[in-house]
Design a protein around this motif. Sequence first.
Motif: not given
Length: 440
Positions: A112-120, A122-131
Amino acid sequence: MMRVLVLLLCLCAAPALAQNTDQPQGTIEVEDSATQDAAIAVRIRDILSELDGYEEVTVTVSSGIVTLRGTTIDGPKADRLNDIVARVAGVVAIENEVTETTDVVARLNPAVERFQTRLTQAIALLPLAAVALCAFLVVLFAGILLARMRYPWDRIAPNAFIANIYRQIVRMVFFVSGLVIALDILGATALLGTILGAAGIVGLAIGFAVRDTVENFIASIMLSIRQPFRPNDIVEIEGDVGKVIRLTSRATILLSFDGNHIRIPNATVFKSRIVNYSTNNERRFDFEIGVASDADLDQVRTLTDRVVGELPFVLKDPAPMSWIERIGDGSVILVVTGWIDQNDTSLALAKGEGIRMVKAAIEAEGIEVPDTTYRIQMVGGAPSLEEIARPEVRPEPPKAALTVATDVEDTSKAALDRIAEAERNDPETPDLLSDNGLTE
């Protein structure tokens, strides 16, 4: 012999003499200090407290011997304890009694901790992914617009089929370029090799599965470029004769003189012997005719050449020609030929009219065109074998009057052309052939 036995004993004893690499190495001191044991225990506990997964592990030290008890999340973490403890100074031996925990919650918490870390992340990479997504779409859209343009693809391609292939290649190049740019923005260009490798394996498997389809597709490209025939040409392929309607991406469609569709796979067409009867306007017809064996054969040849040459639909150049082919049963067989313009004259009607006129001319000269059939006439008793085998003797035929040649215009050509044109004008079935294209 004694040396061999000693060597074997040493080899057998080697595993037993090998030292356990999981235990501390070095010389054991003689003095035993409780203060040192306590210091070792404190040091080990401090180390384990900084590492995840060792919260349930207890440490006791006596005379330099470290005893580890408790549970860890998995087996590798328990095995790693030996490496960690063995590096602490003063440790003499290690008793590792740590086991894997069976607590479901404890084992799920790290996941669960690894999933939460990866989700965090991914959310942080959303602007870069949009670009990256925008860059990919821009490149892809530019490729689609370029592929839809009529110039230069229609100009550099010999036909619409090849132009469409060029457009597909352009779309694929821009798609891959956009994907590379997007992955480079995300810093994940290493994934591109994995994606292309997987695509290559899948493409190879699909290629083997649809080998015949791929073969037909490649043959379609070659036929559309080389064009061994054009629309409405009369061709013979693998024994099938008909008028060419169209060339598709899979097959060549012919319209037979019976009005039937003949569909031949392009791979077969490309590898087959193709006879194109429409390449030249002139075409030769020929037929055989037999005359009596006692006839003047030179006179017969001269007569047939003159009669065929005087037919109004027979061309003067190339000139008609006849020759003696073989000696048959009670007759001599001649081959008579003549040339016509197949755009104005029906080959079948010209051949039939030539037979009629030559036969009439030969009989008009009193030369017999023998009938090689036998007739058995039962008169009185049963005939003997000699009478059965003896051919019937006929009286000399009277001289026939010459007739006038009839019209041999191909009346069915216009009807076949209308059917073929209607088939070719079907917008739902595009044709890869071109009237203005180069032919080999």
